[in-house]
Design an enzyme around this catalytic site. Structure first.
Site, PDB file in Angstrom:
ATOM      1  N   THR A  23      40.685  35.868  33.562  1.00 25.24           N
ATOM      2  CA  THR A  23      41.865  35.773  34.221  1.00 25.24           C
ATOM      3  C   THR A  23      41.658  36.277  35.570  1.00 25.24           C
ATOM      4  O   THR A  23      41.173  37.341  35.776  1.00 25.24           O
ATOM      5  CB  THR A  23      42.988  36.393  33.659  1.00 25.24           C
ATOM      6  OG1 THR A  23      44.377  35.801  34.054  1.00 25.24           O
ATOM      7  CG2 THR A  23      43.099  37.918  33.399  1.00 25.24           C
ATOM      8  N   CYS A  29      50.468  42.842  36.300  1.00 27.21           N
ATOM      9  CA  CYS A  29      50.099  42.220  34.998  1.00 27.21           C
ATOM     10  C   CYS A  29      49.023  43.031  34.345  1.00 27.21           C
ATOM     11  O   CYS A  29      48.342  43.765  35.147  1.00 27.21           O
ATOM     12  CB  CYS A  29      49.940  41.010  34.867  1.00 27.21           C
ATOM     13  SG  CYS A  29      51.387  39.721  35.634  1.00 27.21           S
ATOM     14  N   HIS A  46      47.245  37.823  29.334  1.00 23.97           N
ATOM     15  CA  HIS A  46      47.411  38.294  30.491  1.00 23.97           C
ATOM     16  C   HIS A  46      49.167  38.549  30.409  1.00 23.97           C
ATOM     17  O   HIS A  46      49.730  37.572  30.424  1.00 23.97           O
ATOM     18  CB  HIS A  46      47.037  37.136  31.436  1.00 23.97           C
ATOM     19  CG  HIS A  46      47.608  37.569  32.934  1.00 23.97           C
ATOM     20  ND1 HIS A  46      46.843  36.743  33.822  1.00 23.97           N
ATOM     21  CD2 HIS A  46      48.620  38.108  33.424  1.00 23.97           C
ATOM     22  CE1 HIS A  46      47.503  37.167  35.080  1.00 23.97           C
ATOM     23  NE2 HIS A  46      48.523  38.001  34.842  1.00 23.97           N
TER      24      HIS A  46
END
Lengths: 161, 205
Positions: A23, A29, A46
């Site tokens: 990711t 996040c 995520h």
């Protein structure tokens, strides 16, 4: 070399050795990498927000730490992971802007990390390593074959946890 | 209004935002031209409602290094506004403003301060048009700056939008002096403020 599977924001993907899963640009996040070291079934979530129960609109269960982790574990078990063997590595949860703490979404990065740890503890999943907090974004790549969690940040050396 | 979410944003409101973007960017362009003391042109802004997953791509990938200027908004409405610029464009503007050639990748403290000021002027012009059109009082906070991967910077507004839905409202504006600069606005009024803006514009009762 396997394929590199990409996970977007508020998204999660299962990954089986020899593939890897990545990711890009995690900010506040949190990226949660799970793995069964025996079957080498892994996955990466995520997540954006700590708690699905605190928010009215919660159609996307991948978005929250609590529901996202549960879903990732469920999907991994479907692919042959053993629930008792699953271990975790986590990264992200940065505070990108200094004054964010004045905001009503108080220290959301930190809260995402706390919620992630709480949920993993609840599920009895051990956290083997983490690279969380601080003030910069991270790109992560997870290799279920070795359990290596590679972290890249702007202007910093690549690290493996 | 209780259950309003962003996906229910009407076609009419979209046009209003586009027009706001247009006027705001127009004002910003004038301010930039004065600041830099040169001619600056702009294109008609594009307003898009994007999935979280698509936002990074819209800016040339999640790992594209951007300068993000973020301000909180208070007054009759509350929320935040973010202005994003590619690092290359940011560098171009700063060196133009300061009349220096910048070497290396990193910005000095002075350059960061200049960049914050540019962001302040651009977002200020934008908020000014919104305030004038709606007759609502809007006060921006002191700006803060982050130079990092697009995905990481965008996680901040995305998380705020995340509480409302699964999409993010992006206004893209292209400025040109002797160089094309892509700028992105993300305006984030809270839900109550959306209603106030729509009401002030006569779109809802």
């Amino acid at each position: 070399m396997g394929e590199v599977i990409k996970v977007g924001m508020a998204d999660l993907k299962i990954c089986i050795c020899p593939d890897s899963v990545t990711t890009l640009g995690l900010g506040s996040c949190v990226g949660i990498a799970l793995r069964d070291p025996v079957t080498k079934v892994g996955g990466l979530a995520h997540v954006m927000l700590p708690d699905s129960t605190a928010i009215r609109n919660q159609t996307n269960i991948y978005k929250f730490a609590d529901t996202g982790i549960v879903e990732l574990v469920r999907l991994m078990m479907e692919k042959g992971a053993n629930r008792n063997r699953i271990v975790a590595k986590i990264a992200g949860g940065a505070q990108m802007f200094a004054f964010q703490n004045k905001n009503e979404l108080v220290r959301v990065g930190e809260r995402n990390v706390e919620a992630t740890k709480l949920k993993l503890k609840e599920l009895g999943i051990a956290i083997l390593a983490e690279d969380t907090g601080k003030t910069y974004g991270r790109t992560v790549i997870f290799y279920p074959e070795t359990g290596n969690f590679v972290i890249r940040a702007v202007g910093k050396q690549e690290t493996i946890i | 209004m209780e259950d309003m979410n962003l996906e229910q944003v009407t076609e009419g409101y979209f046009d209003v935002l586009k027009e706001l973007g247009n006027i705001g960017a127009g004002n910003a362009t004038t301010a930039l031209a004065q600041l830099l003391n040169c001619k600056v042109d702009m294109k008609v802004p594009q307003v898009r409602l994007l999935d979280f997953k698509e936002v990074g791509n819209a800016m040339g990938g999640e790992e594209q290094i951007m300068a993000g200027i973020y301000l909180l908004v208070e007054g009759d409405i509350s929320g935040s506004i973010m202005f994003l610029l590619e690092r290359k464009s940011a560098r171009h503007l700063v060196s133009k403003l300061m009349g220096t050639e910048i070497e290396g990748e990193d910005f000095t403290e002075m350059e960061i301060s200049a960049l914050k000021e540019i962001g302040n002027i651009i977002t200020g012009s934008y908020l000014n048009s919104l305030s004038t059109l709606t007759n609502l009082k809007i006060y921006p906070s002191v700006p803060d700056l982050s130079i990092d991967m697009a995905g990481a910077i965008l996680s901040v507004p995305a998380i705020e939008f995340g509480a409302l839905g699964d999409k993010i409202l992006l206004i893209q504006t292209q400025f040109t002096d002797d160089y094309d600069l892509d700028g992105y606005f993300i305006l984030l009024p809270d839900l109550e403020s959306y209603a106030k803006i729509l009401h002030a514009l006569g779109l809802i009762n």
